[in-house]
Design a protein around this motif. Structure first.
Motif, PDB file in Angstrom:
ATOM      1  N   PRO A   1      42.513 -64.616  24.727  1.00  0.00           N
ATOM      2  CA  PRO A   1      41.615 -65.768  24.650  1.00  0.00           C
ATOM      3  C   PRO A   1      41.965 -66.828  25.701  1.00  0.00           C
ATOM      4  O   PRO A   1      43.132 -67.177  25.884  1.00  0.00           O
ATOM      5  CB  PRO A   1      41.840 -66.284  23.230  1.00  0.00           C
ATOM      6  CG  PRO A   1      42.257 -65.070  22.461  1.00  0.00           C
ATOM      7  CD  PRO A   1      43.104 -64.291  23.425  1.00  0.00           C
TER       8      PRO A   1
ATOM      9  N   ARG B   1      41.563 -70.083  26.176  1.00  0.00           N
ATOM     10  CA  ARG B   1      42.260 -71.339  25.891  1.00  0.00           C
ATOM     11  C   ARG B   1      43.758 -71.097  25.654  1.00  0.00           C
ATOM     12  O   ARG B   1      44.596 -71.887  26.094  1.00  0.00           O
ATOM     13  CB  ARG B   1      41.629 -71.999  24.656  1.00  0.00           C
ATOM     14  CG  ARG B   1      42.254 -73.341  24.274  1.00  0.00           C
ATOM     15  CD  ARG B   1      41.512 -73.944  23.070  1.00  0.00           C
ATOM     16  NE  ARG B   1      42.147 -75.149  22.599  1.00  0.00           N
ATOM     17  CZ  ARG B   1      41.949 -76.354  23.111  1.00  0.00           C
ATOM     18  NH1 ARG B   1      41.111 -76.509  24.120  1.00  0.00           N
ATOM     19  NH2 ARG B   1      42.583 -77.414  22.628  1.00  0.00           N
ATOM     20  N   LEU B   2      44.071 -70.010  24.986  1.00  0.00           N
ATOM     21  CA  LEU B   2      45.472 -69.748  24.665  1.00  0.00           C
ATOM     22  C   LEU B   2      46.266 -69.316  25.900  1.00  0.00           C
ATOM     23  O   LEU B   2      47.394 -69.793  26.111  1.00  0.00           O
ATOM     24  CB  LEU B   2      45.588 -68.695  23.556  1.00  0.00           C
ATOM     25  CG  LEU B   2      47.003 -68.474  23.006  1.00  0.00           C
ATOM     26  CD1 LEU B   2      47.643 -69.783  22.537  1.00  0.00           C
ATOM     27  CD2 LEU B   2      46.988 -67.472  21.858  1.00  0.00           C
ATOM     28  N   ILE B   3      45.703 -68.455  26.733  1.00  0.00           N
ATOM     29  CA  ILE B   3      46.462 -68.050  27.925  1.00  0.00           C
ATOM     30  C   ILE B   3      46.625 -69.249  28.858  1.00  0.00           C
ATOM     31  O   ILE B   3      47.684 -69.420  29.487  1.00  0.00           O
ATOM     32  CB  ILE B   3      45.810 -66.835  28.649  1.00  0.00           C
ATOM     33  CG1 ILE B   3      46.798 -66.223  29.654  1.00  0.00           C
ATOM     34  CG2 ILE B   3      44.521 -67.181  29.359  1.00  0.00           C
ATOM     35  CD1 ILE B   3      47.955 -65.502  29.062  1.00  0.00           C
TER      36      ILE B   3
ATOM     37  N   ILE C   1      49.447 -62.861  22.018  1.00  0.00           N
ATOM     38  CA  ILE C   1      48.160 -63.387  22.493  1.00  0.00           C
ATOM     39  C   ILE C   1      47.057 -62.338  22.396  1.00  0.00           C
ATOM     40  O   ILE C   1      45.906 -62.675  22.121  1.00  0.00           O
ATOM     41  CB  ILE C   1      48.253 -63.930  23.936  1.00  0.00           C
ATOM     42  CG1 ILE C   1      46.878 -64.481  24.343  1.00  0.00           C
ATOM     43  CG2 ILE C   1      48.767 -62.864  24.917  1.00  0.00           C
ATOM     44  CD1 ILE C   1      46.833 -65.250  25.596  1.00  0.00           C
TER      45      ILE C   1
ATOM     46  N   GLY D   1      46.371 -64.558  19.295  1.00  0.00           N
ATOM     47  CA  GLY D   1      45.105 -64.763  19.992  1.00  0.00           C
ATOM     48  C   GLY D   1      43.949 -64.898  19.021  1.00  0.00           C
ATOM     49  O   GLY D   1      43.054 -65.739  19.205  1.00  0.00           O
TER      50      GLY D   1
ATOM     51  N   MET E   1      43.867 -68.271  17.539  1.00  0.00           N
ATOM     52  CA  MET E   1      43.281 -69.234  18.482  1.00  0.00           C
ATOM     53  C   MET E   1      41.752 -69.188  18.410  1.00  0.00           C
ATOM     54  O   MET E   1      41.091 -70.226  18.317  1.00  0.00           O
ATOM     55  CB  MET E   1      43.749 -68.896  19.906  1.00  0.00           C
ATOM     56  CG  MET E   1      43.213 -69.814  20.990  1.00  0.00           C
ATOM     57  SD  MET E   1      44.173 -71.348  21.135  1.00  0.00           S
ATOM     58  CE  MET E   1      43.153 -72.512  20.254  1.00  0.00           C
ATOM     59  N   LEU E   2      41.195 -67.979  18.457  1.00  0.00           N
ATOM     60  CA  LEU E   2      39.736 -67.846  18.392  1.00  0.00           C
ATOM     61  C   LEU E   2      39.211 -68.395  17.069  1.00  0.00           C
ATOM     62  O   LEU E   2      38.143 -69.018  17.023  1.00  0.00           O
ATOM     63  CB  LEU E   2      39.331 -66.370  18.541  1.00  0.00           C
ATOM     64  CG  LEU E   2      39.594 -65.739  19.913  1.00  0.00           C
ATOM     65  CD1 LEU E   2      39.243 -64.249  19.879  1.00  0.00           C
ATOM     66  CD2 LEU E   2      38.800 -66.455  21.007  1.00  0.00           C
TER      67      LEU E   2
ATOM     68  N   GLU F   1      39.059 -72.075  17.168  1.00  0.00           N
ATOM     69  CA  GLU F   1      37.948 -72.493  18.024  1.00  0.00           C
ATOM     70  C   GLU F   1      36.586 -72.283  17.353  1.00  0.00           C
ATOM     71  O   GLU F   1      35.566 -72.732  17.871  1.00  0.00           O
ATOM     72  CB  GLU F   1      37.976 -71.716  19.351  1.00  0.00           C
ATOM     73  CG  GLU F   1      39.104 -72.108  20.262  1.00  0.00           C
ATOM     74  CD  GLU F   1      38.949 -71.478  21.633  1.00  0.00           C
ATOM     75  OE1 GLU F   1      38.596 -72.182  22.581  1.00  0.00           O
ATOM     76  OE2 GLU F   1      39.175 -70.257  21.750  1.00  0.00           O
TER      77      GLU F   1
ATOM     78  N   MET G   1      41.554 -59.101  15.852  1.00  0.00           N
ATOM     79  CA  MET G   1      42.806 -59.641  16.376  1.00  0.00           C
ATOM     80  C   MET G   1      43.602 -60.342  15.280  1.00  0.00           C
ATOM     81  O   MET G   1      44.770 -60.051  15.059  1.00  0.00           O
ATOM     82  CB  MET G   1      42.522 -60.622  17.523  1.00  0.00           C
ATOM     83  CG  MET G   1      41.860 -59.951  18.733  1.00  0.00           C
ATOM     84  SD  MET G   1      41.457 -61.104  20.077  1.00  0.00           S
ATOM     85  CE  MET G   1      43.090 -61.393  20.778  1.00  0.00           C
TER      86      MET G   1
END
Lengths: 301, 301
Positions: A36, A38-40, B157, B162, B165-166, B169, B186
């Motif tokens: 993703p 934003r995370l990387i 990630i 990851g 994170m998604l 968001e 994920m």
């Protein structure tokens, strides 16, 4: 002939930077579903920020003492640096040290948000254990496993993370010199010790040489912390690229506070001499490690 | 003869509980400097809390299909469970999902504080990569390395972190069905997939069997998430031991929200049939995995 540490550091750090940049690409690696954006990006912010790369350079130079200079050593150095970077991202969080700046740039939670910084730290930490298993690190699977396990023990509750806990508990509490030395051996010492020890293991050094490099790493850790405490007392925020005087402000006892500046300087000098004595058998091959020891003691930021 | 899943789960989870308790002792392991009391207690709070241990039980039962039932498989299961537990500790933080309760008990940051919870999660995550390298896990170092690396890729990630994170968001943002399926593969899918796949690898299964168990794990992941979404809509907080209706409250689109309850139930049924079909070649040896698939679809908390 004096050793040109500046050029050496630039060259070694450059190899680390290239490898880290490649490890932190937007495209996923085999077995990953996606990375993703934003995370990387937050991980890159936390890891590709012009750090000095002291720990991976120690890995590389310790391995170099035993004849290894290939990219596998750089990979092992990157694994360690990813651990260091994750710890900075989490340490900077409002719930921890609450720092807005790191090397003159906004910290990850300031540039993104707290949740993203927590996840970026988690993902950097996790990536370290992917990288240390890379086939290039060492041809023998057993050695890669040993490096992986020792990295976990140096970073986890019995090492860096545990030391961070003790450090947080030190706020507004008296600590003896022995207690401070104990927590620093965990918080900062364990990774620097690992760096030098791992380098020797990567270079298939004898047990005696691994122990010698381990002690060298312990000295680097002690010296690094003492020099850091001195800088926290003496340096300006501008020179450091981050807030200074934080220990006093947080009511944290430091060795410099307990020992005074003169005794601290004397101990640093004694550590430096022991470091050089340990490197004596390697002659000119140890020029880089000797210069790094000098640098750790005399650095100004 | 019906399979007694309740007794089976209790026995398998009991083995995991014993092993986790041993891994989270107060005394340090070789190479660790010390285990600070507050941090190990917070880690125990986060990991020894009566969880169902679904992931490690899947590891054990998948390995059992290929004849392995020794303590090395339990160690591998513990490594995966430590990852799962760390993710819960961090997810519950105020900066993330901000949950006060987990299985009816205060979350780690409520019982301790945010900084301790961050460090406890970090240390649980790190410990996982120590545990997966245990010699007992598999006699071949190369297999242990493979399990270590795949664990990192499923958790980092490109997998769980990851996905988290998604998911963050996704708050107050429209997501398509494909996007939700991607993030769930994920966030929750990667570890459940790993559980079944790792079990097959631990049992020295053929490549075809590893792929079969991998698909079985993917189905478990999909079914687990759909069932979880249904529970979030339908169950009471009392039954779940945590807050429900959180997805709607956070404005997060769910598959149930997009597909409706009837289509969700139909998909669950189809997944269950595929799971049983995949297990058909193993006959009665797959009783535990078949019962686990049923359980994931029909569980009420």
């Amino acid at each position: 002939m004096t050793f040109d540490l500046k050029s050496h550091l630039a060259a070694q750090a450059g190899r680390i930077e290239t490898a880290l940049t490649s490890l932190l690409k937007e495209t996923e690696r085999d077995g990953e579903i996606s990375r993703p954006e934003r995370l990387i990006n937050a991980m890159r912010h936390g890891a590709l920020n012009g750090g000095k790369r002291l720990r991976p350079v120690l890995v590389m130079d310790a391995a170099g003492l035993f004849g290894r200079a290939d990219d596998g050593v750089v990979q092992a150095g990157c694994a360690l640096e990813l651990i260091h970077c994750y710890s900075l991202v989490h340490d900077d969080l409002p719930a921890m040290d609450d720092d807005d700046l790191r090397r003159g740039q906004p910290t990850v939670h300031k540039a993104y948000d707290d949740a993203t910084a927590i996840l970026a730290g988690d993902a950097l930490l996790t990536l370290a254990f992917d990288v240390i298993t890379d086939e290039a690190v060492h041809p023998e699977a057993g050695i890669r496993l040993r490096l992986c396990r020792e990295l976990a023990r140096a970073s986890g509750i019995g090492g860096m993370a545990g030391g961070q806990m003790l450090d947080l508990e030190s706020e507004h509490r008296d600590r003896s010199e022995a207690e401070i030395r104990h927590l620093q051996s965990m918080k900062t010492g364990a990774l620097l010790r690992y760096a030098c020890r791992a380098g020797a293991i990567l270079g298939d050094a004898s047990d005696a040489d691994v122990e010698r490099l381990t002690r060298f790493g312990e000295i680097i850790g002690l010296a690094f912390q003492l020099a850091d405490d001195l800088l926290d007392v003496e340096a300006s925020p501008e020179a450091m690229g981050k807030a200074t005087g934080k220990d006093a402000e947080a009511g944290k006892a430091t060795l410099v506070g307990l020992m005074g500046i003169d005794r601290t300087r004397a101990e640093l000098q004694a550590l430096l001499e022991e470091a050089h004595d340990l490197m004596a058998p390697y002659g000119s091959k140890a020029a880089a490690l000797n210069a790094l020891a000098d640098y750790v003691v005399t650095r100004s930021n």
